[in-house]
Motif scaffolding. Structure first.
Motif, mmCIF file in Angstrom:
data_model
loop_
_atom_site.group_PDB
_atom_site.id
_atom_site.type_symbol
_atom_site.label_atom_id
_atom_site.label_comp_id
_atom_site.label_asym_id
_atom_site.label_seq_id
_atom_site.Cartn_x
_atom_site.Cartn_y
_atom_site.Cartn_z
ATOM 1 N N SER A 92 -97.921 0.929 38.441
ATOM 2 C CA SER A 92 -97.071 -0.057 38.075
ATOM 3 C C SER A 92 -96.390 0.143 36.740
ATOM 4 O O SER A 92 -95.170 -0.561 36.352
ATOM 5 N N SER A 93 -97.095 0.608 35.822
ATOM 6 C CA SER A 93 -96.553 1.090 34.586
ATOM 7 C C SER A 93 -95.605 1.849 34.607
ATOM 8 O O SER A 93 -94.497 2.085 33.485
ATOM 9 N N ASN A 94 -95.354 2.644 35.707
ATOM 10 C CA ASN A 94 -94.161 3.681 35.867
ATOM 11 C C ASN A 94 -93.330 3.235 36.820
ATOM 12 O O ASN A 94 -92.528 4.135 37.200
ATOM 13 N N ASN A 99 -99.936 1.517 48.203
ATOM 14 C CA ASN A 99 -100.810 0.837 49.090
ATOM 15 C C ASN A 99 -101.376 1.798 50.030
ATOM 16 O O ASN A 99 -101.100 3.256 50.032
ATOM 17 N N ALA A 100 -102.311 1.304 50.887
ATOM 18 C CA ALA A 100 -102.744 2.290 51.783
ATOM 19 C C ALA A 100 -103.265 1.234 53.145
ATOM 20 O O ALA A 100 -103.526 0.169 53.041
ATOM 21 N N ASN A 101 -103.476 1.791 54.190
ATOM 22 C CA ASN A 101 -104.136 1.519 55.367
ATOM 23 C C ASN A 101 -104.648 2.392 56.385
ATOM 24 O O ASN A 101 -104.392 3.349 56.286
ATOM 25 N N VAL A 112 -94.327 4.319 45.971
ATOM 26 C CA VAL A 112 -93.033 4.334 45.883
ATOM 27 C C VAL A 112 -92.545 4.266 44.467
ATOM 28 O O VAL A 112 -92.977 3.509 43.571
ATOM 29 N N PHE A 113 -91.745 5.239 43.860
ATOM 30 C CA PHE A 113 -91.474 5.400 42.498
ATOM 31 C C PHE A 113 -90.135 5.532 42.248
ATOM 32 O O PHE A 113 -89.236 5.927 43.247
ATOM 33 N N PRO A 114 -89.412 5.288 41.109
ATOM 34 C CA PRO A 114 -88.187 5.630 40.780
ATOM 35 C C PRO A 114 -88.103 7.235 41.056
ATOM 36 O O PRO A 114 -89.127 7.954 40.846
#
Length: 440
Positions: A92-94, A99-101, A112-114
């Protein structure tokens, strides 16, 4: 005539759009057996990094159910280089999310990141694979987390036991007979040694597929993948030899109880082929025909016209080895469950005995075209599909050509498959009733 031309035009437009949205990808194997799939899409500055492991609820020994789902949680605890409890904070800080399932057949992790944080996502997933910290503190913590989830989502949730009840009644020897989340007693009995051995067996590169999709450069990403994953040791080959089920040839009658409901449910369930089989695709079309939307056969008849059901549905529950096909209804007032079963069977029998109309067939084709387009509408969805088609179907190219399977299914084949798999002597009829808590 005007409506006919309009329908043809819409069909041509949809076909053209489907052809134009082909997903391009590059795939290859590292020396350690890790399969890598890269998809470049530079339309937005985001990237999805995901790893799918070929391990699910069915991969366990008797008395140790629920391990795959337990690991889904445990492998967020921390690694050699990620402090315990810091995984989500780092993401979150980046500017990312993750998630996972877990299903009965696979476990899926993703971030998922920039796109300027591509390397961070690769590092985190390589840490999960190579350096997980598995100790008694983490095991104890996640045992309680999983047990609380089981209470919340299954034991204390209205109709939360339906899928486990189906598995229990449709399977006698295959691991699908037990719920993906496992049993409390098995979670309590799990030892640190059990958990370490499970990780060593299944969480290895040759049992996984890595997908990187989004705003990337292929050659640069290949080098980063090699840097972060290339040195991870290959594991032992995994041999799966699950027992086969004998065909169901006589109707199974059963009752199940749920203390969280006031309205019972009439359920009809069938054991069907695994999702790679062509018949599974046909069954998917049959379930859509019977119950997708308010214009579907079951809804129009039992909810709108006859006012017998509050809700009715048909679902093809796809799994790797065997599927489950469910038809269910909730009664209005004092309508007997037997009446609902009779009415549902009447509609299933029509599919067995008659060709569906040409109009309904075209409507089905349009729905599946639309679903296909939507499934590839986001980078996240594409990443999941690429991993799933490679790992569970053995054919990554299905991301572009699976729709051709649905297009090729005929009205005659729909009738034939219904006759093969949806006969009364092949089913379980389960009264799902308010009352005492189900044993677990």
């Amino acid at each position: 005539m005007k409506n006919k031309f309009y329908t043809i035009a819409c069909g041509l437009m949809m076909t053209a759009f489907v052809g134009a949205q082909e997903v391009k990808y590059t795939e290859y194997d590292l020396d350690n057996g890790l399969h890598v799939i890269l998809h470049q899409d530079n339309t937005a500055p985001v990237v999805t990094t995901s790893v799918m492991y070929h391990v699910g609820g069915k991969d366990r020994t008797e008395g140790r159910t629920g391990f795959a789902h337990f690991f889904e949680h445990l492998l967020f605890e921390g690694t050699k280089n990620i402090e315990r409890g810091k995984w989500f904070e780092i993401v979150s800080s980046n500017g990312g999310k993750n998630n996972a399932n877990t299903t009965q057949d696979r476990t899926y992790y993703y971030e998922v990141f920039p796109s300027n944080n591509l390397e961070l996502g690769l590092w985190m997933e390589s840490e999960r694979m190579l350096h997980p910290v598995i100790d008694q503190k983490g095991v104890d913590t996640q045992q309680e987390v999983v047990k609380e989830e089981k209470r919340l989502r299954y034991d204390n949730s209205p109709y939360g036991q339906i899928l486990p009840v189906l598995g229990k009644n449709l399977f006698n020897v295959h691991p699908y007979k037990d719920p993906n989340i496992g049993y409390m007693k098995d979670l309590d009995a799990a030892t640190l040694e059990d958990v370490i051995a499970y990780n060593k067996k299944y969480y290895v590169p040759n049992n996984a597929v890595l997908v990187v999709a989004g705003d990337i450069e292929i050659d640069k990403t290949k080098q980063l993948v090699k840097d972060y994953f290339g040195a991870i040791p290959k594991g032992e080959d995994i041999v799966r030899n699950y027992p086969k089920e004998e065909p169901i040839t006589t109707q199974i009658n059963a009752k199940a109880y749920d203390p969280n409901i006031q309205v019972p449910a009439a359920t009809i369930a069938y054991r069907t082929p695994g999702f790679t089989e062509r018949d599974a695709y046909v069954l998917e079309m049959i379930s859509t025909y019977l119950s997708d939307g308010k214009s579907s056969k079951l809804y129009k008849k039992m909810v709108d016209k006859q006012k017998q059901a509050l809700q009715v549905g048909a679902f093809n529950i796809g799994q790797e080895d065997y599927g489950m096909y469910l038809v269910f209804a909730l009664p209005v007032g004092e309508v007997p469950l037997e009446t609902l079963v009779t009415e549902m069977e009447e509609e299933v029998a029509k599919v067995r005995d008659e060709l569906i109309s040409e109009k309904d067939y075209q409507k089905l084709q349009n729905k599946f075209e639309n679903q296909f387009v939507n499934s590839n509408s986001s980078v996240e969805g594409i990443a999941n599909s690429l991993a799933r088609y490679h790992m569970l179907y053995g054919d990554t190219s299905l991301i572009n050509k699976e729709i051709d399977i649905y297009r090729s299914i005929t009205r005659e084949e729909i009738k034939e498959v219904a006759n093969k798999h949806l006969k009364p002597n092949q089913r379980a009829v389960i009264d799902y009733l308010p009352g005492k808590k189900a044993e677990n």
